[in-house]
Design an enzyme around this catalytic site. Structure first.
Site, PDB file in Angstrom:
ATOM      1  NE  ARG A 287       5.093  -3.268  -2.818  1.00  0.00           N
ATOM      2  CZ  ARG A 287       4.722  -2.060  -3.275  1.00  0.00           C
ATOM      3  NH1 ARG A 287       3.567  -1.907  -3.870  1.00  0.00           N
ATOM      4  NH2 ARG A 287       5.522  -1.026  -3.144  1.00  0.00           N
ATOM      5  CG  HIS A 291       3.566  -1.415   1.309  1.00  0.00           C
ATOM      6  ND1 HIS A 291       4.705  -2.170   1.460  1.00  0.00           N
ATOM      7  CD2 HIS A 291       3.195  -1.026   2.552  1.00  0.00           C
ATOM      8  CE1 HIS A 291       5.021  -2.236   2.743  1.00  0.00           C
ATOM      9  NE2 HIS A 291       4.118  -1.545   3.428  1.00  0.00           N
ATOM     10  CE1 TYR A 300       4.956   2.711  -5.290  1.00  0.00           C
ATOM     11  CE2 TYR A 300       3.202   3.834  -4.101  1.00  0.00           C
ATOM     12  CZ  TYR A 300       3.895   2.675  -4.399  1.00  0.00           C
ATOM     13  OH  TYR A 300       3.534   1.495  -3.823  1.00  0.00           O
TER      14      TYR A 300
END
Length: 394
Positions: A287, A291, A300
């Site tokens: 990805r 998200h 992160y």
């Protein structure tokens, strides 16, 4: 590259667990190359090793026109996705889940389906919806808050988007069991992510599909991150290997290779139609974006990780192959660019023209024959709306 499939009959060494990460790598960063099915390398080179032969035959006769079609699908899907992201940033959508980087997994698998197959998506399968003939603008109504879906699932055999994580795999399994009972020459494919693989619903669907030999393909897009949780926190073995515990084959495919995704999914769907039961396909992809538009991936994961995966871009590798084989010229790419911009414009105009829903529509089609509680709630809401009759706050 090699193939790793639990359907293979050759004995293999037992896995010792998850791959060890490099001390300098972030948890989701690609480590040593995984064993997977690959037919088109990141450099745009066509490969066909002996281990890939069983899958290679499913795309052996693919024509230049079909290759251009796959490229067009991925480009237009990415353009639509980018427009939807921009619309959310402009306040036109409440939320958007981008598929950036996962175009090959979705277009390859989507084009492997037949019209009579049935698809159960999550909320990110915009490319699969494109392959099933769903108008892209119909995907946006739910994210704008003006409807509960936006299309008739039975018109395209493409179910409504499922927000509840993993539940669609149970729906798919039940539908596939029904197809088997009816003796239908069709199959079902269910999409989910690496994070959803930890849900109990997915485990239950694996159990029921195996026991009842259901004609279903479980297509897991392992994009390395379940929001901010890396795959290493989801499993101690590669996801596709979970299938062997349930008694059916599992295959890991290069999720950024549209040819490999097309071939493996065709193989798995044909297996299902022949009455050989379920298959788990793990599309090893990434990805590239957030998200959803409410997420900030910079909190992160590292930029180096994203850059490493951008070098494996599914669209770029197919374009390189098309150009190297003289399957497409500059005229083709120019026309596609114009078509892409026209699509973006149409999406913007259609979204902004969507009418606000009737305030009372939420109470319709809840029960087939009506319900006393729904009637009571409708009356309460009507009284609340009437309290703004003076025009303030309504």
């Amino acid at each position: 590259m090699t193939v790793e499939s639990t359907a293979a009959r050759k004995p293999r060494k037992r896995s010792t667990g998850a791959r060890k990460a490099s001390p300098k790598a972030s948890p989701g960063a690609p480590q040593s190359e995984p064993e997977l099915v690959q037919l088109l390398t990141p450099e745009g080179k066509r490969v066909g090793h002996a281990e890939n032969a069983v899958y290679d035959e499913y795309v052996a006769g693919i024509t230049p026109e079909e290759l251009r079609g796959l490229y067009r699908d991925m480009v237009l899907t990415r353009r639509f996705d980018a427009e939807a992201t921009s619309l959310q940033r402009q306040g036109e959508l409440g939320l958007w889940a981008s598929l950036l980087g996962q175009e090959a997994a979705q277009i390859g698998s989507g084009r492997a389906t037949r019209p009579d197959d049935y698809v159960f998506p999550t909320y990110r399968e915009h490319g699969v919806a494109w392959c099933r003939g769903v108008d892209p603008t119909n995907l946006l109504g739910m994210f704008r808050g003006v409807n509960h879906g936006g299309w008739d699932p039975n018109s395209n055999n493409f179910h409504l988007y499922t927000i509840v994580i993993g539940s669609q795999t149970l729906h798919a399994t039940g539908y596939a069991m029904g197809l088997a009972k009816d003796g239908a020459d069709a199959a079902v494919i269910a999409y989910f992510g690496d994070g959803a693989s930890s849900q109990g619903d997915v485990a239950e669907s694996f159990t029921f599909s195996a026991v009842y030999n259901a004609p279903v393909v479980f297509f897991c897009q392992n994009n390395q991150w379940a929001i901010s949780e890396p795959t290493e926190k989801q499993t101690r073995v590669p996801l596709y290997q979970r299938a062997q515990g349930y008694g059916f084959p599992g295959v890991r495919v290069d999720g950024n290779d549209v040819l490999a995704c097309l071939a493996v999914t065709r193989w798995a769907l044909e297996r299902a139609r022949r009455g050989e039961g379920p298959t788990l396909v793990e599309a090893f992809t990434y990805r590239m974006g957030a998200h959803t538009t409410s997420d900030d991936p910079t909190r992160y994961r590292l930029d180096d990780e994203r850059l490493a995966w951008e070098a494996k871009d599914p669209i770029l590798r197919l374009r390189t192959y098309l150009e190297s084989e003289n399957h497409a010229d500059e005229g083709f790419f120019a026309e596609l660019e114009a078509e892409s911009e026209a699509l973006g414009k149409r999406v913007r105009e259609r979204v902004r023209a969507m009418p606000d829903p009737d305030h009372f529509a939420i109470f319709e089609n809840v029960y087939a024959d009506g319900h006393a509680l729904v009637d009571e709630e409708r009356a309460q809401f009507a009284a609340y709306q009437a309290s703004f009759a003076d025009g303030e706050g309504a």
